[in-house]
Enzyme design. Structure first.
Site, mmCIF file in Angstrom:
data_model
loop_
_atom_site.group_PDB
_atom_site.id
_atom_site.type_symbol
_atom_site.label_atom_id
_atom_site.label_comp_id
_atom_site.label_asym_id
_atom_site.label_seq_id
_atom_site.Cartn_x
_atom_site.Cartn_y
_atom_site.Cartn_z
ATOM 1 C CG HIS A 28 -2.883 -0.144 -7.018
ATOM 2 N ND1 HIS A 28 -3.267 0.599 -5.931
ATOM 3 C CD2 HIS A 28 -2.961 -1.444 -6.620
ATOM 4 C CE1 HIS A 28 -3.582 -0.203 -4.920
ATOM 5 N NE2 HIS A 28 -3.392 -1.449 -5.315
ATOM 6 C CG ASP A 34 1.440 -2.113 -8.516
ATOM 7 O OD1 ASP A 34 1.296 -1.876 -9.734
ATOM 8 O OD2 ASP A 34 0.551 -2.634 -7.814
ATOM 9 C CD GLU A 75 -2.541 3.818 -5.709
ATOM 10 O OE1 GLU A 75 -3.648 3.279 -5.965
ATOM 11 O OE2 GLU A 75 -1.574 3.171 -5.280
ATOM 12 N NE ARG A 120 -4.264 -1.330 -0.080
ATOM 13 C CZ ARG A 120 -4.404 -2.342 -0.926
ATOM 14 N NH1 ARG A 120 -3.397 -2.678 -1.730
ATOM 15 N NH2 ARG A 120 -5.537 -3.014 -0.989
#
Length: 318
Positions: free
Chosen positions: A278, A254, A259, A230
Site C-alpha cells: 500500500h 498494492d 492490511e 482500495r
C-alpha cells in the site's frame, strides 16, 4: 479574533509559510495524528489530516470546527455521517497520487509483459533463462475502472505506449485519454476486452466487492488484474480462484481487504502475483501537493466560504 488551523501531519517551514500566506488572520499549529492535542483541536476552525479519538472534540456542538482537509484521497474511515450532520465541509487529497500511482501501474504492466518478475527470481538462483513469452504494451487494451485523476493520467500515459484505453465510471461520460467509457453497470462487458484491468476506485457502498467472480469470469483468458484503489473493492477469494484457474495470468496488488496482508496469506506464495505494501501513492512530493490543494482551497474559502477543489459529496462517499 484569531482563527485556528491545526495540521496533524508534519510540514516544512516553507509549507507552513505557504499556508499562512494563504490564510491571513489565522494561526497554524502543528499536531501529531498519533498523539493529538485535544485542547488545541477544540479551538480549531480548520483541520488538516485526521487522527483517532478526535471525533467527539471536533464535533462537539460548541466546536468552531468548519472544514476538514484530509491527508488522503480515501475518506471511508472517517465518521462521514457525523461530519455531514454537523455540516462540516470535507475536502480530500485526490490528485496528489496521480503521478506516483500511474508509475506503479505501468511498473506492474511492464513487469508482466517483459517477465521481469521471473527474471528477478532467476537472478536470485543464478539461472540464465527465458521462456520466450515476453510481449509488449503496444496494441494492448487497458480497461481502467475510475476516470478521475489517477485513471486519466494512466490513460494519457497508455496512449504513449499506443495502447487502447477503455474507462469505466459511474456516469459513463466521455473522458480525456479514453477511447470509450462504459458505466459501472457495464463492467463485465468492458473487462471482456481487457488485457489489463486496472482498478483505481475508492471504497463506497457501491464499489464494495465490485470485482468478484462474475467480473473475473467475464475476463478474457490471460488478462492481468491491477488494484491500486482500495482492497475491499475486490473479493480476494474470487481473485485467487481466477488466478489459480488461469483465467487471470497475474495480478499486481498494492491494496488488500486486510492490511497488512497476513504473512500466511496464499497471495504471498503466488509467483504470478506482485505485491507492494500500500505504497503506490507514496512520494517525496506528497506534502507539497496536499499543501497546494489546501492553499488553493483556502483562498476560495476566504472569498466564498466554500473550498473550490476536491469537495467530497457525502452521498457518493468521495
Amino acid at each position: 479574533m484569531t482563527k485556528s488551523i491545526v495540521c496533524l501531519q508534519p510540514l516544512t517551514s516553507r509549507q507552513q509559510e505557504s499556508i499562512l500566506d494563504a490564510a491571513p488572520g489565522y494561526t497554524l499549529t502543528l499536531g501529531d495524528a498519533k498523539k493529538p492535542d485535544l485542547e488545541v483541536l477544540a479551538q480549531a476552525e480548520i483541520v488538516i489530516g485526521w487522527g483517532k479519538g478526535i471525533s467527539d472534540t471536533l464535533l462537539h456542538p460548541d466546536s468552531p470546527f468548519r472544514w476538514l482537509q484530509t491527508w488522503s484521497a480515501g475518506v471511508e474511515k472517517l465518521p462521514l455521517e457525523r461530519l455531514e450532520q454537523r455540516g462540516i465541509i470535507l475536502t480530500n487529497a485526490s490528485g496528489v497520487h496521480a503521478e506516483p500511482i500511474t508509475a506503479v501501474i505501468f511498473g506492474f504492466m511492464l513487469i508482466f509483459t517483459r517477465n521481469l518478475h521471473t527474471a528477478i527470481r532467476n537472478q536470485q538462483e543464478r539461472n540464465w533463462h527465458s521462456d520466450g513469452t515476453e510481449s509488449e504494451l503496444t496494441g494492448k487494451t487497458a480497461v481502467i475502472a475510475g476516470t478521475g485523476s489517477i485513471g486519466s493520467e494512466t490513460a494519457r500515459i497508455a496512449k504513449a505506449f499506443r495502447m487502447n484505453t477503455i474507462g469505466v465510471s459511474r456516469s459513463g461520460k466521455p473522458a480525456p485519454g479514453f477511447d470509450q467509457v462504459y458505466t459501472t453497470g457495464q463492467l463485465t462487458e468492458a473487462v471482456s476486452q481487457a488485457d489489463f484491468i486496472i482498478n483505481t476506485l475508492p471504497l463506497t457502498d457501491e464499489t464494495q466487492d465490485l470485482f468478484n467472480a462474475d467480473v473475473f469470469g467475464a475476463c478474457k483468458s490471460g488478462a492481468y488484474y491491477i488494484n491500486i484503489g482500495r482492497g475491499a473493492t475486490t473479493n480476494t477469494e474470487d481473485l485467487m480462484a481466477a488466478l489459480n484457474s488461469g483465467r487471470l495470468a497475474g495480478a499486481g496488488l498494492d491494496v488488500f481487504e486486510t492490511e497488512p496482508l497476513p504473512s500466511e496469506h496464499p497471495l504471498w506464495g503466488m509467483e504470478q502475483v506482485v505485491i507492494t505494501p500500500h505504497c503506490a501513492g507514496s512520494t517525496d512530493r506528497y506534502a507539497d501537493r496536499v499543501v497546494e490543494i489546501f492553499t488553493a482551497n483556502m483562498e476560495a474559502y476566504l472569498k466564498t466560504g466554500t473550498p473550490s477543489r476536491n469537495v467530497v459529496d457525502y452521498n457518493r462517499q468521495y
